[in-house]
Motif scaffolding. Sequence first.
Motif, PDB file in Angstrom:
ATOM      1  N   ALA A   1       1.028  -1.153   0.044  1.00  0.00           N
ATOM      2  CA  ALA A   1      -0.062   0.082   0.131  1.00  0.00           C
ATOM      3  C   ALA A   1       1.117   1.413  -0.128  1.00  0.00           C
ATOM      4  O   ALA A   1       1.864   1.353   0.560  1.00  0.00           O
ATOM      5  CB  ALA A   1      -0.828   0.000   1.444  1.00  0.00           C
ATOM      6  N   LYS A   2       0.478   2.328  -0.771  1.00  0.00           N
ATOM      7  CA  LYS A   2       1.059   3.465  -0.712  1.00  0.00           C
ATOM      8  C   LYS A   2       0.393   4.683   0.203  1.00  0.00           C
ATOM      9  O   LYS A   2      -0.654   4.774   0.209  1.00  0.00           O
ATOM     10  CB  LYS A   2       1.167   4.113  -1.955  1.00  0.00           C
ATOM     11  CG  LYS A   2       1.913   3.223  -3.111  1.00  0.00           C
ATOM     12  CD  LYS A   2       1.931   4.001  -4.360  1.00  0.00           C
ATOM     13  CE  LYS A   2       3.205   3.281  -5.201  1.00  0.00           C
ATOM     14  NZ  LYS A   2       2.864   1.866  -5.662  1.00  0.00           N
ATOM     15  N   VAL A   3       1.309   5.146   1.397  1.00  0.00           N
ATOM     16  CA  VAL A   3       0.793   5.926   2.409  1.00  0.00           C
ATOM     17  C   VAL A   3       0.673   7.243   1.796  1.00  0.00           C
ATOM     18  O   VAL A   3       1.551   7.796   1.237  1.00  0.00           O
ATOM     19  CB  VAL A   3       1.639   5.656   3.757  1.00  0.00           C
ATOM     20  CG1 VAL A   3       1.013   6.501   4.702  1.00  0.00           C
ATOM     21  CG2 VAL A   3       1.287   4.187   4.089  1.00  0.00           C
ATOM     22  N   SER A   4      -0.259   8.100   2.253  1.00  0.00           N
ATOM     23  CA  SER A   4      -0.214   9.544   1.926  1.00  0.00           C
ATOM     24  C   SER A   4       0.102  10.313   2.899  1.00  0.00           C
ATOM     25  O   SER A   4       1.084  11.150   2.631  1.00  0.00           O
ATOM     26  CB  SER A   4      -1.911   9.933   1.495  1.00  0.00           C
ATOM     27  OG  SER A   4      -2.387   9.211   0.542  1.00  0.00           O
ATOM     28  N   SER A   5      -0.113  10.009   4.339  1.00  0.00           N
ATOM     29  CA  SER A   5       0.369  10.604   5.403  1.00  0.00           C
ATOM     30  C   SER A   5       0.314   9.893   6.830  1.00  0.00           C
ATOM     31  O   SER A   5      -0.766   8.848   6.669  1.00  0.00           O
ATOM     32  CB  SER A   5      -0.375  12.080   5.571  1.00  0.00           C
ATOM     33  OG  SER A   5      -1.830  12.069   5.740  1.00  0.00           O
ATOM     34  N   ILE A   6       1.113  10.248   7.677  1.00  0.00           N
ATOM     35  CA  ILE A   6       1.175   9.601   8.823  1.00  0.00           C
ATOM     36  C   ILE A   6       1.019  10.575  10.133  1.00  0.00           C
ATOM     37  O   ILE A   6       1.667  11.807  10.020  1.00  0.00           O
ATOM     38  CB  ILE A   6       2.218   8.646   9.094  1.00  0.00           C
ATOM     39  CG1 ILE A   6       2.262   7.455   8.141  1.00  0.00           C
ATOM     40  CG2 ILE A   6       2.326   7.853  10.534  1.00  0.00           C
ATOM     41  CD1 ILE A   6       3.355   6.492   8.041  1.00  0.00           C
ATOM     42  N   ARG A   7       0.282  10.263  11.170  1.00  0.00           N
ATOM     43  CA  ARG A   7       0.181  11.018  12.309  1.00  0.00           C
ATOM     44  C   ARG A   7       0.683  10.015  13.467  1.00  0.00           C
ATOM     45  O   ARG A   7       0.189   8.999  13.781  1.00  0.00           O
ATOM     46  CB  ARG A   7      -1.094  11.623  12.674  1.00  0.00           C
ATOM     47  CG  ARG A   7      -1.198  12.805  13.662  1.00  0.00           C
ATOM     48  CD  ARG A   7      -2.362  13.617  13.637  1.00  0.00           C
ATOM     49  NE  ARG A   7      -3.668  12.908  13.782  1.00  0.00           N
ATOM     50  CZ  ARG A   7      -4.898  13.255  13.103  1.00  0.00           C
ATOM     51  NH1 ARG A   7      -4.573  14.305  12.144  1.00  0.00           N
ATOM     52  NH2 ARG A   7      -5.757  12.591  13.149  1.00  0.00           N
ATOM     53  N   LEU A   8       1.986  10.491  14.239  1.00  0.00           N
ATOM     54  CA  LEU A   8       2.398   9.613  14.905  1.00  0.00           C
ATOM     55  C   LEU A   8       1.944  10.126  16.610  1.00  0.00           C
ATOM     56  O   LEU A   8       1.968  11.348  16.639  1.00  0.00           O
ATOM     57  CB  LEU A   8       3.804   9.342  15.035  1.00  0.00           C
ATOM     58  CG  LEU A   8       4.586   8.656  13.622  1.00  0.00           C
ATOM     59  CD1 LEU A   8       6.036   8.768  13.895  1.00  0.00           C
ATOM     60  CD2 LEU A   8       4.098   7.144  13.736  1.00  0.00           C
ATOM     61  N   ASN A   9       2.005   8.996  17.381  1.00  0.00           N
ATOM     62  CA  ASN A   9       1.848   9.390  18.972  1.00  0.00           C
ATOM     63  C   ASN A   9       2.882   8.390  19.605  1.00  0.00           C
ATOM     64  O   ASN A   9       2.639   7.392  19.762  1.00  0.00           O
ATOM     65  CB  ASN A   9       0.524   9.072  19.439  1.00  0.00           C
ATOM     66  CG  ASN A   9       0.426   9.200  20.924  1.00  0.00           C
ATOM     67  OD1 ASN A   9       1.460   9.431  21.471  1.00  0.00           O
ATOM     68  ND2 ASN A   9      -0.834   9.523  21.408  1.00  0.00           N
ATOM     69  N   GLU A  10       4.117   9.151  19.561  1.00  0.00           N
ATOM     70  CA  GLU A  10       5.283   8.212  19.948  1.00  0.00           C
ATOM     71  C   GLU A  10       5.093   7.731  21.528  1.00  0.00           C
ATOM     72  O   GLU A  10       5.525   6.622  21.738  1.00  0.00           O
ATOM     73  CB  GLU A  10       6.724   8.846  19.719  1.00  0.00           C
ATOM     74  CG  GLU A  10       7.019   9.277  18.176  1.00  0.00           C
ATOM     75  CD  GLU A  10       8.161   9.598  18.049  1.00  0.00           C
ATOM     76  OE1 GLU A  10       9.055   9.961  19.083  1.00  0.00           O
ATOM     77  OE2 GLU A  10       8.484  10.308  16.800  1.00  0.00           O
ATOM     78  N   GLU A  11       4.114   8.571  22.342  1.00  0.00           N
ATOM     79  CA  GLU A  11       4.315   8.223  23.791  1.00  0.00           C
ATOM     80  C   GLU A  11       3.421   6.810  23.862  1.00  0.00           C
ATOM     81  O   GLU A  11       3.884   6.012  24.490  1.00  0.00           O
ATOM     82  CB  GLU A  11       3.672   9.232  24.533  1.00  0.00           C
ATOM     83  CG  GLU A  11       4.875  10.317  25.052  1.00  0.00           C
ATOM     84  CD  GLU A  11       4.066  11.409  25.836  1.00  0.00           C
ATOM     85  OE1 GLU A  11       2.965  11.163  26.362  1.00  0.00           O
ATOM     86  OE2 GLU A  11       4.601  12.446  25.974  1.00  0.00           O
ATOM     87  N   GLU A  12       2.424   6.670  22.993  1.00  0.00           N
ATOM     88  CA  GLU A  12       1.458   5.857  23.191  1.00  0.00           C
ATOM     89  C   GLU A  12       1.894   4.688  22.238  1.00  0.00           C
ATOM     90  O   GLU A  12       1.255   3.632  21.953  1.00  0.00           O
ATOM     91  CB  GLU A  12       0.136   6.088  23.053  1.00  0.00           C
ATOM     92  CG  GLU A  12      -0.309   7.125  24.244  1.00  0.00           C
ATOM     93  CD  GLU A  12      -1.922   7.438  24.036  1.00  0.00           C
ATOM     94  OE1 GLU A  12      -2.662   6.765  23.244  1.00  0.00           O
ATOM     95  OE2 GLU A  12      -2.271   8.578  24.797  1.00  0.00           O
TER      96      GLU A  12
ATOM     97  N   LEU B   1      -4.564   6.968   3.825  1.00  0.00           N
ATOM     98  CA  LEU B   1      -4.297   6.290   2.517  1.00  0.00           C
ATOM     99  C   LEU B   1      -5.626   6.916   1.394  1.00  0.00           C
ATOM    100  O   LEU B   1      -6.608   7.050   2.032  1.00  0.00           O
ATOM    101  CB  LEU B   1      -4.206   5.101   2.554  1.00  0.00           C
ATOM    102  CG  LEU B   1      -3.325   4.211   3.552  1.00  0.00           C
ATOM    103  CD1 LEU B   1      -4.079   4.004   4.758  1.00  0.00           C
ATOM    104  CD2 LEU B   1      -2.560   3.100   2.767  1.00  0.00           C
ATOM    105  N   ARG B   2      -5.186   6.863   0.036  1.00  0.00           N
ATOM    106  CA  ARG B   2      -6.457   6.969  -0.805  1.00  0.00           C
ATOM    107  C   ARG B   2      -7.333   5.894  -0.604  1.00  0.00           C
ATOM    108  O   ARG B   2      -6.752   4.847  -0.345  1.00  0.00           O
ATOM    109  CB  ARG B   2      -5.795   7.120  -2.029  1.00  0.00           C
ATOM    110  CG  ARG B   2      -4.991   8.284  -2.540  1.00  0.00           C
ATOM    111  CD  ARG B   2      -4.931   8.702  -3.888  1.00  0.00           C
ATOM    112  NE  ARG B   2      -3.979   7.507  -4.508  1.00  0.00           N
ATOM    113  CZ  ARG B   2      -2.891   7.486  -4.682  1.00  0.00           C
ATOM    114  NH1 ARG B   2      -1.951   8.373  -3.846  1.00  0.00           N
ATOM    115  NH2 ARG B   2      -2.236   6.397  -5.194  1.00  0.00           N
TER     116      ARG B   2
END
Length: 419
Positions: free
Chosen positions: A298-309, A316-317
Amino acid sequence: MAKKEETISLIDTFSEFKELKNIDRTTMVSVLEESFRSVIAKMFGTDENYDVIVNPDKGDFEIWRNREVVADEDLTNPNMQISLTEAQKIDASYEEGEEVTDEVIFAKFGRRAILNLRQTLASKILELEKDSIYNKYIDKVGTIINAEVYQIWKKEMLLLDDEGNELLLPKTEQIPADFYRKGETARAVVARVDNKNNNPKIILSRTSPVFLQRLFEMEVPEINDGLITIKKIARIPGERAKIAVESYDDRIDPVGACVGVKGSRIHGIVRELRNENIDVINYTSNISLFIQRALSPAKVSSIRLNEEERKAEVFLRPEEVSLAIGKGGLNIKLASMLTEYTIDVFRELDEAAQDEDIYLDEFKDEIDGWVIDAIKAIGIDTAKAVLNAPREMLIEKTDLEEETVDEVLRILKSEFEEE
């Protein structure tokens, strides 16, 4: 004659074990001597005044007793002392205070002593053999071995190594598609060695990630040479696996080296793992990029990370969502295992659509509160977020019935259609 019979009896007992077990000569002599001394100590209270000489090659032994010569009237301990009269029958030159050494015929101790010796010897050799097996296999944990299938039961298989040692391959450690017949050779990794009550059990595994790693080390010389390192492995045995590799030499393509020309290197591994689908990806310490690679194809459009959790929201489209999840949710599950991040997949929304969103709590008149709470518990709290989350993911993560999820989706869709 009695001595000869008793010697044969003893050596026969020992040879039964010697043929089956791999015990060196020095240990054999030590075990025999300890067994004799144990029986003598039980009979006389001590073995300190006895010399035991064992020759296992010839199958004979000698026992010599050392006693002090004392006056006839001073004799109190016939095991440690000998009267002057008795000593002079052996040699007329003996005097008080000297030491007499005479040979003891073990057979004269009686049948009980001989049986006691045989039991002691058998017990010590069995214990020694158990220690030997444990020490041999505790050093082999994590290594691949080949063994012959000896017996097949419902919950496990019994295998024998080339020395006849028993190894266990539990059903839970077998790949679902594994099928063996008695006499065939099975390949597995030594997973662990249990040693309850000095009774070693060698447990093998074909489902362990270590098994996959060792297979790659055998097939890919660059891994064995340390030019390529396996950083992470995630497996669903017999179905699919993802393996992250890194090269310390810029001239070497780690993925290409692991796959081989036209898949030549990976093909043997796939066959051994009953056609387990293996994805090889480049490792990176950039977690965002690593998650993108882990979700391949799969090709990812964007990612939002929560590194603590250790959570990642991946956007994705719409046409890429099913690829990211994979058949039966395997792709996203393995990506989460490989990256050690909880990955939630969402369809991309334009900003205008996001502005029109509605909180789930607004639907309490139509949707049961406990259902809304179950959805919110996985980090989704708006209607558009639910509609943009894959149906399969909602079912798996909320633990709700399919009918319940479908009813929620119907209600939420109808709300936006009305608008």
